[in-house]
Design a protein around this motif. Structure first.
Motif, PDB file in Angstrom:
ATOM      1  N   LEU A 158       4.823  49.024  48.354  1.00 22.11           N
ATOM      2  CA  LEU A 158       4.124  47.838  47.865  1.00 22.11           C
ATOM      3  C   LEU A 158       5.067  46.854  47.197  1.00 22.11           C
ATOM      4  N   TRP A 159       5.977  47.358  46.376  1.00 21.61           N
ATOM      5  CA  TRP A 159       6.859  46.381  45.713  1.00 21.61           C
ATOM      6  C   TRP A 159       7.927  45.863  46.675  1.00 21.61           C
ATOM      7  N   ALA A 160       8.284  46.651  47.674  1.00 20.61           N
ATOM      8  CA  ALA A 160       9.235  46.166  48.679  1.00 20.61           C
ATOM      9  C   ALA A 160       8.610  45.037  49.500  1.00 20.61           C
ATOM     10  N   ALA A 161       7.325  45.164  49.829  1.00 20.28           N
ATOM     11  CA  ALA A 161       6.642  44.130  50.608  1.00 20.28           C
ATOM     12  C   ALA A 161       6.606  42.812  49.847  1.00 20.28           C
ATOM     13  N   ALA A 162       6.326  42.875  48.561  1.00 20.59           N
ATOM     14  CA  ALA A 162       6.271  41.655  47.758  1.00 20.59           C
ATOM     15  C   ALA A 162       7.635  40.981  47.692  1.00 20.59           C
ATOM     16  N   ALA A 163       8.682  41.765  47.487  1.00 25.13           N
ATOM     17  CA  ALA A 163      10.021  41.193  47.377  1.00 25.13           C
ATOM     18  C   ALA A 163      10.474  40.575  48.697  1.00 25.13           C
ATOM     19  N   SER A 164      10.180  41.223  49.816  1.00 18.68           N
ATOM     20  CA  SER A 164      10.627  40.709  51.108  1.00 18.68           C
ATOM     21  C   SER A 164       9.867  39.448  51.513  1.00 18.68           C
ATOM     22  N   MET A 165       8.639  39.301  51.061  1.00 22.50           N
ATOM     23  CA  MET A 165       7.867  38.102  51.380  1.00 22.50           C
ATOM     24  C   MET A 165       8.413  36.874  50.674  1.00 22.50           C
ATOM     25  N   ASN A 166       9.199  37.071  49.625  1.00 27.28           N
ATOM     26  CA  ASN A 166       9.793  35.925  48.937  1.00 27.28           C
ATOM     27  C   ASN A 166      10.695  35.122  49.858  1.00 27.28           C
ATOM     28  N   ASP A 167      11.459  35.810  50.710  1.00 22.34           N
ATOM     29  CA  ASP A 167      12.344  35.108  51.627  1.00 22.34           C
ATOM     30  C   ASP A 167      11.550  34.238  52.592  1.00 22.34           C
ATOM     31  N   LEU A 199       8.569  32.969  51.855  1.00 23.83           N
ATOM     32  CA  LEU A 199       8.008  31.891  51.041  1.00 23.83           C
ATOM     33  C   LEU A 199       9.027  30.784  50.795  1.00 23.83           C
ATOM     34  N   ILE A 200      10.285  31.161  50.598  1.00 25.55           N
ATOM     35  CA  ILE A 200      11.319  30.159  50.342  1.00 25.55           C
ATOM     36  C   ILE A 200      11.388  29.168  51.497  1.00 25.55           C
ATOM     37  N   ALA A 201      11.448  29.695  52.714  1.00 25.61           N
ATOM     38  CA  ALA A 201      11.518  28.827  53.889  1.00 25.61           C
ATOM     39  C   ALA A 201      10.236  28.003  54.049  1.00 25.61           C
ATOM     40  N   HIS A 202       9.097  28.626  53.769  1.00 23.81           N
ATOM     41  CA  HIS A 202       7.813  27.942  53.938  1.00 23.81           C
ATOM     42  C   HIS A 202       7.626  26.852  52.885  1.00 23.81           C
ATOM     43  N   PHE A 203       7.920  27.161  51.631  1.00 19.93           N
ATOM     44  CA  PHE A 203       7.764  26.186  50.565  1.00 19.93           C
ATOM     45  C   PHE A 203       8.738  25.019  50.726  1.00 19.93           C
ATOM     46  N   LYS A 204       9.947  25.309  51.198  1.00 23.34           N
ATOM     47  CA  LYS A 204      10.935  24.250  51.371  1.00 23.34           C
ATOM     48  C   LYS A 204      10.416  23.173  52.305  1.00 23.34           C
ATOM     49  N   LYS A 205       9.713  23.608  53.358  1.00 18.03           N
ATOM     50  CA  LYS A 205       9.164  22.657  54.314  1.00 18.03           C
ATOM     51  C   LYS A 205       7.858  22.036  53.821  1.00 18.03           C
ATOM     52  N   ALA A 206       6.969  22.861  53.270  1.00 19.04           N
ATOM     53  CA  ALA A 206       5.650  22.359  52.869  1.00 19.04           C
ATOM     54  C   ALA A 206       5.721  21.414  51.676  1.00 19.04           C
ATOM     55  N   THR A 230      -0.320  30.314  53.349  1.00 22.59           N
ATOM     56  CA  THR A 230       0.307  31.416  52.597  1.00 22.59           C
ATOM     57  C   THR A 230      -0.725  32.407  52.074  1.00 22.59           C
ATOM     58  N   LEU A 231      -2.002  32.052  52.118  1.00 22.87           N
ATOM     59  CA  LEU A 231      -3.010  32.850  51.414  1.00 22.87           C
ATOM     60  C   LEU A 231      -3.393  34.131  52.129  1.00 22.87           C
ATOM     61  N   LEU A 232      -3.436  34.121  53.457  1.00 29.18           N
ATOM     62  CA  LEU A 232      -3.955  35.289  54.177  1.00 29.18           C
ATOM     63  C   LEU A 232      -3.180  36.573  53.883  1.00 29.18           C
ATOM     64  N   PRO A 233      -1.838  36.561  53.875  1.00 26.30           N
ATOM     65  CA  PRO A 233      -1.129  37.807  53.540  1.00 26.30           C
ATOM     66  C   PRO A 233      -1.475  38.327  52.156  1.00 26.30           C
ATOM     67  N   TYR A 234      -1.731  37.400  51.229  1.00 23.06           N
ATOM     68  CA  TYR A 234      -2.041  37.835  49.868  1.00 23.06           C
ATOM     69  C   TYR A 234      -3.486  38.305  49.743  1.00 23.06           C
ATOM     70  N   LYS A 235      -4.369  37.843  50.610  1.00 22.86           N
ATOM     71  CA  LYS A 235      -5.715  38.423  50.666  1.00 22.86           C
ATOM     72  C   LYS A 235      -5.627  39.887  51.089  1.00 22.86           C
TER      73      LYS A 235
END
Length: 242
Positions: free
Chosen positions: A32-41, A43-50, A202-207
């Motif tokens: 669980l904590w590995a999944a959260a940390a890996s999703m940050n990478d 998010l970085i690419a997604h937020f940079k564009k959005a 970004t919301l669906l993975p966090y749901k």
């Protein structure tokens, strides 16, 4: 053949055998904590564009995340000492869920700062989980096999990391997403609509993550876990349940 009763060693830390269901739940926390940390990478690419962010601004994603570890690791250790490993894990799961839930108001308001706050809360939850689980996994069985149990637990980490990357990449990024260049060429209203759609993707993975965390919380809350906190707090004849 009847299993021997679960007992703690004379020093109150280790057990005479491993309670496998409880140990498996503990291992799942590593994923669980590995999944959260890996999703940050992702998010970085997604937020940079959005959000049309610079490289410096996107670095705040990792900064907010790891500041959570920096500020919360010591308080998490104090909770383990004051209460139990199980209580610390449950607090970590609650914080993890709270951080994921903050993504929804952040997306509806399209506020980058709120996303950073959500990531900080998630990291605070992960700090509780890691502080408890790393040590606890070595204690849930005989002393001589403690390192083996930690190694087994850590094999769940890459599985969680790969899952986080794949889920984040395939769900967040879509072929219909506008590029950074296209956004800059749109009118302000058109760009705002496109950016909001990209942010809300970004919301669906966090749901899904919240659903998994709720299930994990219920399973851990209703599963008996040995204390493994030493002879001062443990019954040396039988397992103390947290």
């Amino acid at each position: 053949m009847t299993k021997p009763a679960l007992q703690q060693s004379p020093d109150g830390f280790y057990l005479n055998r491993t309670p496998w269901f409880a140990f498996l739940l503990l291992c799942c926390c590593f994923a669980l904590w590995a999944a959260a940390a890996s999703m940050n990478d992702v998010l970085i690419a997604h937020f940079k564009k959005a959000f049309l962010l610079s490289d410096v601004q996107t670095s705040f994603v990792q900064s907010a995340f790891y500041l959570g570890y920096f500020f919360v690791a010591i308080p998490a250790a104090m909770v383990v000492r004051r209460f139990s490993y199980k209580t610390t894990i449950l607090i970590g799961l609650v914080l993890y869920m709270a951080g994921c839930s903050l993504f929804f108001p952040a997306a509806s308001m399209a506020k980058y700062g709120m996303f950073l706050m959500a990531l900080f809360v998630i990291a605070a939850g992960l700090a509780f989980l890691e502080t408890a689980c790393n040590t606890y996994s070595t204690l849930m069985g005989p002393r001589e096999t403690g390192t083996r149990r930690l190694n087994i637990s850590q094999t769940f980490h890459p599985f969680g990391a790969m899952t986080g990357v794949y889920v984040g990449s395939f769900v967040m990024f879509k072929d219909t997403d506008a590029t950074r260049e296209q956004l800059t060429q749109m009118s302000a209203s058109e760009a705002a609509v496109q950016q909001l759609q990209m942010i809300q993707s970004t919301l669906l993975p966090y749901k899904w993550m919240i659903a998994v965390l709720v299930l994990m919380f219920v399973l851990i809350a209703f599963t008996k876990f040995p204390a493994c906190k030493g002879k001062v707090t443990a019954n040396v004849k039988s397992s103390s349940i947290g």
